[in-house]
Design an enzyme around this catalytic site. Structure first.
Site, PDB file in Angstrom:
ATOM      1  N   GLU A 191       5.571   4.832   0.283  1.00 41.41           N
ATOM      2  CA  GLU A 191       4.714   3.826  -0.363  1.00 41.41           C
ATOM      3  C   GLU A 191       3.416   3.651   0.437  1.00 41.41           C
ATOM      4  O   GLU A 191       3.032   2.528   0.812  1.00 41.41           O
ATOM      5  CB  GLU A 191       5.471   2.501  -0.562  1.00 41.41           C
ATOM      6  CG  GLU A 191       6.646   2.660  -1.507  1.00 41.41           C
ATOM      7  CD  GLU A 191       7.217   1.375  -2.092  1.00 41.41           C
ATOM      8  OE1 GLU A 191       6.838   0.279  -1.652  1.00 41.41           O
ATOM      9  OE2 GLU A 191       8.046   1.476  -3.027  1.00 41.41           O
ATOM     10  N   GLU A 318      13.722   5.855  -4.683  1.00 41.71           N
ATOM     11  CA  GLU A 318      14.146   4.447  -4.690  1.00 41.71           C
ATOM     12  C   GLU A 318      14.280   3.986  -6.133  1.00 41.71           C
ATOM     13  O   GLU A 318      13.317   4.103  -6.910  1.00 41.71           O
ATOM     14  CB  GLU A 318      13.131   3.550  -3.962  1.00 41.71           C
ATOM     15  CG  GLU A 318      13.107   3.777  -2.459  1.00 41.71           C
ATOM     16  CD  GLU A 318      12.201   2.808  -1.710  1.00 41.71           C
ATOM     17  OE1 GLU A 318      11.998   1.671  -2.197  1.00 41.71           O
ATOM     18  OE2 GLU A 318      11.697   3.200  -0.640  1.00 41.71           O
TER      19      GLU A 318
HETATM   20  O1  AHR Z   1      14.022  -0.970  -0.884  1.00 31.71           O
HETATM   21  C1  AHR Z   1      13.237  -2.020  -0.416  1.00 31.71           C
HETATM   22  C2  AHR Z   1      11.768  -1.668  -0.323  1.00 31.71           C
HETATM   23  O2  AHR Z   1      11.255  -1.438  -1.593  1.00 31.71           O
HETATM   24  C3  AHR Z   1      11.429  -0.406   0.428  1.00 31.71           C
HETATM   25  O3  AHR Z   1      11.366  -0.590   1.800  1.00 31.71           O
HETATM   26  C4  AHR Z   1      10.084  -0.063  -0.118  1.00 31.71           C
HETATM   27  O4  AHR Z   1       9.832   1.315  -0.089  1.00 31.71           O
HETATM   28  C5  AHR Z   1      10.111  -0.631  -1.534  1.00 31.71           C
HETATM   29  O5  AHR Z   1       9.002  -1.378  -1.810  1.00 31.71           O
END
Ligand code: AHR
Length: 516
Positions: A191, A318
């Site tokens: 990110e 994710e």
């Molecule tokens: O999973 C929690 C957070 O969500 C992670 O650290 C980040 O990559 C995303 O914004």
């Protein structure tokens, strides 16, 4: 040249009743559902690592070299294929050299993203790779691009994977590990448009190319390099993918093997409760989860335009539900309960990933333990753990790992609440390495059973066995005192007559059928 549409499910045709039709084309399978679509993510966040995985060698909780035995056993039963670590946002603040050597000498740091707690670095590279060896899964390490250096990331790869004599390989030996580890999957930041450095895509693309240049193959296993991707929840997500695909090309080759994408299911209202909700929230969350398909299609269309031969995989590293934290817990720890609704959310998402399996290289649920849509919850201050409904969905879908996706045609009924409507039935069919055909079915209808008539084309079957995951309420969940409220049970609602399989699919359920 890949055949983009050959493995995909036909568009869903919707009928406003409770009859659903499926045709499985068992002789037309072409694509493999990689087990890596069922991957996991464990960040230094809240109680995921500390308390969830790592308790330390001196803990009264049974452990192997500090890693909880109960958790390892449960995750092994899922056939956990890979584990992404150490973040997340944490990755771009993590300096790996702080996490090696004698534990008492490791420096501490403040985990600024997640609760401002002090991280003692007792769980570092050796402990993570020990965990992966205990689990029998592939490590997926996310390096620090945001606040780290190229040299630091290069040395990490050398430290972990180089077999010969070198400063980093010798340091690894001094720290007790002679053999290099096999590390294939490597993320280059996380990110980076946000917590990983607030970068514009053009800037990140240049940084990615620079870091990638020095991420050499020190080991026998060539690295599979994953560039940071967009989050489909954010604005300008498509632009990030567009710029990365355009700028991370060198001559006729791409600089990455995978390009990430994140998508979280928040529903229309951020931080809605994980339990104690009604039908409106059921529809809201499941319809939001189904948007994963639109997001994949949007980003895959961009990738296909730049890369029609499919050299770069999409890596959804994710995904999952994101609710309000449990009352009384640290808001920075993202600890939430997990209900039957999450099991259905997972099953619907698996079906989407499976349909796109020719183009998705990996996916990772956020997160494995005690954080967001977890598989396992562990008791704070106690030694108990509980398997969540999501765990059971992962386990029921294990049959699809590395199986051949069987194209199916689905005509689903719909049901609605207000102006939110859902297809009642979602499905995946596959053939495993032993030739057995598996069909997983989900009924999203919160209150009504569904009838499914399934024609089996290109195969013959004489028997069917099944398991069912459901419960008496929409928010049914497991607790330390009632750990088995939601768990799979034997299912006898399917019958075979010649080449037609008839299934009476209970309301709010996931069913896994094995044909023989
Ligand atoms: O999973 C929690 C957070 O969500 C992670 O650290 C980040 O990559 C995303 O914004």
């Amino acid at each position: 040249m890949r055949l983009a549409l050959a493995g995909e499910v036909q568009p869903v045709v919707r009928y406003p009743d409770r009859m659903n039709r499926i045709v499985i084309n068992a002789d037309l399978g072409q694509h493999t559902i990689s087990r890596h679509l069922y991957g996991h993510f464990a960040e230094h966040l809240g109680r995921c690592i500390y308390g969830g995985i790592w308790v330390g060698e001196d803990s009264p909780i049974p452990n192997t070299r500090g890693i909880r035995n109960d958790v390892v056993e449960a995750l092994r039963a899922l056939g956990i294929p890979n584990l992404r670590w150490p973040g997340g946002c944490f990755a771009d603040e993590y300096h790996w050299m702080d996490g090696i050597g004698p534990k008492g000498s490791r420096p501490t740091m403040v985990n600024t993203h997640w609760g401002g707690v002090t991280e003692n670095n007792h769980f570092g590279s050796h402990e993570f790779l020990d965990l992966c060896e205990q689990l029998g899964c592939e490590p997926y390490i996310c390096g620090n691009l945001g606040s780290g250096t190229v040299q630091e990331m290069q040395q990490w790869v050398e430290y972990l994977t180089f077999d010969g004599r070198s400063p980093m390989a010798d340091l690894r030996r001094e720290n007790g590990r002679d053999e290099p580890w096999r590390v294939k999957y490597w993320g280059v930041g996380n990110e980076n448009w946000g917590c990983g450095g607030s970068m514009r895509p053009e800037y990140y693309a240049d940084e990615y190319r620079r870091f990638k240049t020095y991420l050499r193959n020190f080991g026998s296993e060539p690295l599979y390099r994953v560039a940071c991707g967009a989050t489909a929840n954010g604005r300008d997500a498509a632009r990030w993918t567009e710029v990365l695909m355009e700028r991370c090309r060198q001559e006729d080759r791409f600089a990455m093997d995978g390009l990430a994408l994140h998508y979280y299911t928040f529903g229309s209202e951020r931080r809605s409760p994980a339990t104690g909700f009604g039908e409106a929230a059921w529809y809201d969350i499941l319809s939001s989860a189904l948007q994963m398909d639109e997001h994949l299609r949007e980003h895959l269309a961009i990738m296909d335009r730049h890369d029609p031969e499919g050299h770069v995989d999409m890596v959804v590293d994710e995904w999952g539900s994101w609710y309000a934290v449990e009352p009384g817990t640290n808001p920075g720890f993202l600890y939430q309960q997990n209900s039957l609704r999450d099991a259905l959310l997972a099953a619907l998402t698996f079906d989407i990933f499976n349909r796109h399996c020719h183009r998705i290289g990996m996916a990772n649920i956020a997160q494995t333990i005690n954080v967001l849509q977890a598989m396992i919850l562990t008791e704070e201050g106690g030694d108990r753990m509980v398997l969540t409904p999501s765990y059971h969905a992962f386990e029921m879908y294990r049959v699809h790992h590395d199986a051949t996706l069987l194209p199916l045609h689905l005509e689903s009924a719909t049901h609605a609440l207000g102006d939110v409507s859902l297809p009642a039935v979602s499905a995946t069919a596959s053939r495993d390495a032993e030739g057995r055909v598996h069909l997983t079915l989900t009924n999203t209808d919160p209150g009504r059973d569904q009838e499914v008539s399934c024609s089996l084309r290109g195969m013959s079957a004489s028997g069917v066995a099944g398991r069912l995951l459901s419960a008496d309420s929409l928010d049914a969940h497991n607790t330390f005192d009632d750990p088995e409220r939601v768990r799979p049970v034997a299912f006898d609602g399917a019958s075979l007559q010649q080449d037609t399989l008839t299934v009476h699919l209970p309301a709010r359920s996931v069913v896994a059928l094995a044909l023989s």
